[in-house]
Design a protein around this motif. Structure first.
Motif, PDB file in Angstrom:
ATOM      1  N   LEU A   1      34.733   0.152   7.536  1.00 16.50           N
ATOM      2  CA  LEU A   1      35.921   0.055   8.390  1.00 16.50           C
ATOM      3  C   LEU A   1      35.821   0.971   9.603  1.00 16.50           C
ATOM      4  O   LEU A   1      36.195   0.580  10.713  1.00 16.50           O
ATOM      5  CB  LEU A   1      37.179   0.377   7.591  1.00 16.50           C
ATOM      6  N   ALA A   2      35.324   2.167   9.419  1.00 19.36           N
ATOM      7  CA  ALA A   2      35.159   3.093  10.546  1.00 19.36           C
ATOM      8  C   ALA A   2      34.211   2.491  11.582  1.00 19.36           C
ATOM      9  O   ALA A   2      34.457   2.607  12.794  1.00 19.36           O
ATOM     10  CB  ALA A   2      34.649   4.438  10.057  1.00 19.36           C
ATOM     11  N   GLU A   3      33.158   1.832  11.130  1.00 20.01           N
ATOM     12  CA  GLU A   3      32.222   1.180  12.052  1.00 20.01           C
ATOM     13  C   GLU A   3      32.889   0.038  12.804  1.00 20.01           C
ATOM     14  O   GLU A   3      32.700  -0.119  14.013  1.00 20.01           O
ATOM     15  CB  GLU A   3      30.998   0.666  11.279  1.00 20.01           C
ATOM     16  N   ILE A   4      33.690  -0.762  12.111  1.00 15.39           N
ATOM     17  CA  ILE A   4      34.405  -1.868  12.750  1.00 15.39           C
ATOM     18  C   ILE A   4      35.381  -1.328  13.785  1.00 15.39           C
ATOM     19  O   ILE A   4      35.462  -1.836  14.908  1.00 15.39           O
ATOM     20  CB  ILE A   4      35.143  -2.719  11.689  1.00 15.39           C
ATOM     21  N   ILE A   5      36.127  -0.303  13.435  1.00 10.39           N
ATOM     22  CA  ILE A   5      37.117   0.284  14.348  1.00 10.39           C
ATOM     23  C   ILE A   5      36.441   0.803  15.607  1.00 10.39           C
ATOM     24  O   ILE A   5      36.929   0.585  16.716  1.00 10.39           O
ATOM     25  CB  ILE A   5      37.924   1.378  13.619  1.00 10.39           C
ATOM     26  N   ALA A   6      35.307   1.465  15.452  1.00  7.75           N
ATOM     27  CA  ALA A   6      34.574   1.976  16.622  1.00  7.75           C
ATOM     28  C   ALA A   6      34.014   0.831  17.456  1.00  7.75           C
ATOM     29  O   ALA A   6      34.150   0.816  18.690  1.00  7.75           O
ATOM     30  CB  ALA A   6      33.456   2.902  16.162  1.00  7.75           C
ATOM     31  N   LYS A   7      33.376  -0.131  16.808  1.00 11.99           N
ATOM     32  CA  LYS A   7      32.744  -1.257  17.524  1.00 11.99           C
ATOM     33  C   LYS A   7      33.769  -2.066  18.307  1.00 11.99           C
ATOM     34  O   LYS A   7      33.519  -2.469  19.439  1.00 11.99           O
ATOM     35  CB  LYS A   7      32.020  -2.151  16.525  1.00 11.99           C
ATOM     36  N   GLU A   8      34.925  -2.306  17.691  1.00 11.02           N
ATOM     37  CA  GLU A   8      35.952  -3.133  18.335  1.00 11.02           C
ATOM     38  C   GLU A   8      36.883  -2.325  19.238  1.00 11.02           C
ATOM     39  O   GLU A   8      37.802  -2.881  19.821  1.00 11.02           O
ATOM     40  CB  GLU A   8      36.759  -3.872  17.267  1.00 11.02           C
ATOM     41  N   LYS A   9      36.652  -1.033  19.306  1.00  9.85           N
ATOM     42  CA  LYS A   9      37.462  -0.146  20.144  1.00  9.85           C
ATOM     43  C   LYS A   9      38.951  -0.272  19.830  1.00  9.85           C
ATOM     44  O   LYS A   9      39.796  -0.362  20.728  1.00  9.85           O
ATOM     45  CB  LYS A   9      37.186  -0.397  21.619  1.00  9.85           C
ATOM     46  N   ALA A  10      39.251  -0.294  18.530  1.00  9.23           N
ATOM     47  CA  ALA A  10      40.652  -0.360  18.107  1.00  9.23           C
ATOM     48  C   ALA A  10      41.355   0.916  18.550  1.00  9.23           C
ATOM     49  O   ALA A  10      40.870   2.017  18.321  1.00  9.23           O
ATOM     50  CB  ALA A  10      40.749  -0.534  16.598  1.00  9.23           C
ATOM     51  N   GLN A  11      42.491   0.749  19.178  1.00 11.75           N
ATOM     52  CA  GLN A  11      43.257   1.885  19.676  1.00 11.75           C
ATOM     53  C   GLN A  11      44.359   2.303  18.703  1.00 11.75           C
ATOM     54  O   GLN A  11      44.977   3.344  18.879  1.00 11.75           O
ATOM     55  CB  GLN A  11      43.852   1.527  21.036  1.00 11.75           C
ATOM     56  N   LYS A  12      44.591   1.459  17.699  1.00  7.08           N
ATOM     57  CA  LYS A  12      45.570   1.767  16.664  1.00  7.08           C
ATOM     58  C   LYS A  12      45.192   0.973  15.426  1.00  7.08           C
ATOM     59  O   LYS A  12      44.685  -0.146  15.521  1.00  7.08           O
ATOM     60  CB  LYS A  12      46.981   1.378  17.108  1.00  7.08           C
ATOM     61  N   VAL A  13      45.454   1.566  14.272  1.00  5.23           N
ATOM     62  CA  VAL A  13      45.197   0.913  12.998  1.00  5.23           C
ATOM     63  C   VAL A  13      46.513   0.881  12.230  1.00  5.23           C
ATOM     64  O   VAL A  13      47.177   1.908  12.080  1.00  5.23           O
ATOM     65  CB  VAL A  13      44.115   1.674  12.187  1.00  5.23           C
ATOM     66  N   ILE A  14      46.870  -0.309  11.751  1.00 11.27           N
ATOM     67  CA  ILE A  14      48.088  -0.484  10.964  1.00 11.27           C
ATOM     68  C   ILE A  14      47.663  -0.808   9.536  1.00 11.27           C
ATOM     69  O   ILE A  14      46.884  -1.730   9.309  1.00 11.27           O
ATOM     70  CB  ILE A  14      48.958  -1.638  11.518  1.00 11.27           C
ATOM     71  N   VAL A  15      48.181  -0.048   8.590  1.00 21.42           N
ATOM     72  CA  VAL A  15      47.821  -0.238   7.190  1.00 21.42           C
ATOM     73  C   VAL A  15      49.064  -0.637   6.414  1.00 21.42           C
ATOM     74  O   VAL A  15      50.113   0.008   6.528  1.00 21.42           O
ATOM     75  CB  VAL A  15      47.218   1.058   6.593  1.00 21.42           C
ATOM     76  N   GLY A  16      48.933  -1.700   5.641  1.00 23.07           N
ATOM     77  CA  GLY A  16      50.031  -2.124   4.782  1.00 23.07           C
ATOM     78  C   GLY A  16      50.374  -1.047   3.770  1.00 23.07           C
ATOM     79  O   GLY A  16      49.484  -0.492   3.118  1.00 23.07           O
ATOM     80  N   PHE A  17      51.651  -0.728   3.659  1.00 24.22           N
ATOM     81  CA  PHE A  17      52.123   0.337   2.779  1.00 24.22           C
ATOM     82  C   PHE A  17      52.844  -0.298   1.602  1.00 24.22           C
ATOM     83  O   PHE A  17      53.939  -0.856   1.763  1.00 24.22           O
ATOM     84  CB  PHE A  17      53.050   1.265   3.566  1.00 24.22           C
ATOM     85  N   PRO A  18      52.262  -0.227   0.405  1.00 25.24           N
ATOM     86  CA  PRO A  18      52.802  -0.944  -0.751  1.00 25.24           C
ATOM     87  C   PRO A  18      53.910  -0.202  -1.494  1.00 25.24           C
ATOM     88  O   PRO A  18      53.669   0.453  -2.498  1.00 25.24           O
ATOM     89  CB  PRO A  18      51.571  -1.114  -1.640  1.00 25.24           C
ATOM     90  N   LEU A  19      55.108  -0.315  -0.990  1.00 26.12           N
ATOM     91  CA  LEU A  19      56.251   0.262  -1.691  1.00 26.12           C
ATOM     92  C   LEU A  19      56.666  -0.667  -2.834  1.00 26.12           C
ATOM     93  O   LEU A  19      56.406  -1.879  -2.784  1.00 26.12           O
ATOM     94  CB  LEU A  19      57.428   0.436  -0.729  1.00 26.12           C
ATOM     95  N   GLY A  20      57.303  -0.123  -3.830  1.00 31.07           N
ATOM     96  CA  GLY A  20      57.826  -0.937  -4.919  1.00 31.07           C
ATOM     97  C   GLY A  20      59.023  -1.747  -4.445  1.00 31.07           C
ATOM     98  O   GLY A  20      59.564  -1.520  -3.355  1.00 31.07           O
ATOM     99  N   LEU A  21      59.443  -2.688  -5.254  1.00 32.58           N
ATOM    100  CA  LEU A  21      60.598  -3.509  -4.892  1.00 32.58           C
ATOM    101  C   LEU A  21      61.840  -2.668  -4.664  1.00 32.58           C
ATOM    102  O   LEU A  21      62.733  -3.054  -3.913  1.00 32.58           O
ATOM    103  CB  LEU A  21      60.869  -4.557  -5.969  1.00 32.58           C
ATOM    104  N   ASN A  22      61.876  -1.493  -5.293  1.00 36.07           N
ATOM    105  CA  ASN A  22      63.009  -0.587  -5.124  1.00 36.07           C
ATOM    106  C   ASN A  22      62.890   0.273  -3.861  1.00 36.07           C
ATOM    107  O   ASN A  22      63.732   1.117  -3.594  1.00 36.07           O
ATOM    108  CB  ASN A  22      63.142   0.317  -6.352  1.00 36.07           C
ATOM    109  N   GLY A  23      61.812   0.070  -3.087  1.00 37.22           N
ATOM    110  CA  GLY A  23      61.619   0.831  -1.855  1.00 37.22           C
ATOM    111  C   GLY A  23      60.972   2.183  -2.057  1.00 37.22           C
ATOM    112  O   GLY A  23      60.845   2.959  -1.112  1.00 37.22           O
ATOM    113  N   LYS A  24      60.552   2.470  -3.284  1.00 39.04           N
ATOM    114  CA  LYS A  24      59.961   3.778  -3.580  1.00 39.04           C
ATOM    115  C   LYS A  24      58.452   3.678  -3.714  1.00 39.04           C
ATOM    116  O   LYS A  24      57.898   2.615  -3.977  1.00 39.04           O
ATOM    117  CB  LYS A  24      60.567   4.338  -4.874  1.00 39.04           C
ATOM    118  N   GLU A  25      57.808   4.831  -3.519  1.00 43.15           N
ATOM    119  CA  GLU A  25      56.359   4.895  -3.652  1.00 43.15           C
ATOM    120  C   GLU A  25      55.964   4.765  -5.117  1.00 43.15           C
ATOM    121  O   GLU A  25      56.756   5.056  -6.009  1.00 43.15           O
ATOM    122  CB  GLU A  25      55.842   6.209  -3.066  1.00 43.15           C
TER     123      GLU A  25
END
Length: 130
Positions: free
Chosen positions: A43-67
């Protein structure tokens, strides 16, 4: 701005990409490596190669909204990734992204569709907050 979205899974990592000035979200492949270390390196190689300026990562909270255990797993992944990249990383709530990906149809992998949905949600939330 080049933005890469990540749907992190223990087996596969789905990717989606956009140039925010174009307004089009594209599937961007899968990362399928045996170890977390190998996944992070690729992933670090892809981010550098594609010159990504921001990375968004899905954050898996529970159905109750808690970690939960999955949330901790994603935090560890992001912590390791941030050691190798310069682009800022932001989390975006990914609840129901897999279900929405299943409903979105075929053509690309479920993991890529989930990353696309995460990225779409992130971009929509930015529009609302302007």
């Amino acid at each position: 701005m080049n933005i890469l979205a990540i749907d992190y899974g223990s087996k596969r990592i789905g990717l989606a990409w956009t140039d925010s000035s174009l307004g089009v979200i594209l599937p961007f492949g899968l990362v399928e490596k045996p170890s977390l270390e190998d996944k992070v390196k690729e992933l670090a190689e892809i981010i550098a190669k594609e010159k990504a300026q921001k990375v968004i990562v899905g954050f898996p909270l529970g159905l109750n909204g808690k970690e939960n255990a999955n949330t901790e797993r994603v935090k560890k992944f992001v912590f390791d990734l941030q050691k190798l990249i310069k682009a800022p990383v932001e989390y975006h709530d990914e609840r129901f992204s897999s279900y929405a990906a299943d409903a979105a149809g075929a053509g690309v992998s479920r993991d890529e569709r989930a990353a696309m949905i995460i990225l779409e949600g992130y971009l929509e939330s930015r529009k609302k907050n302007k």
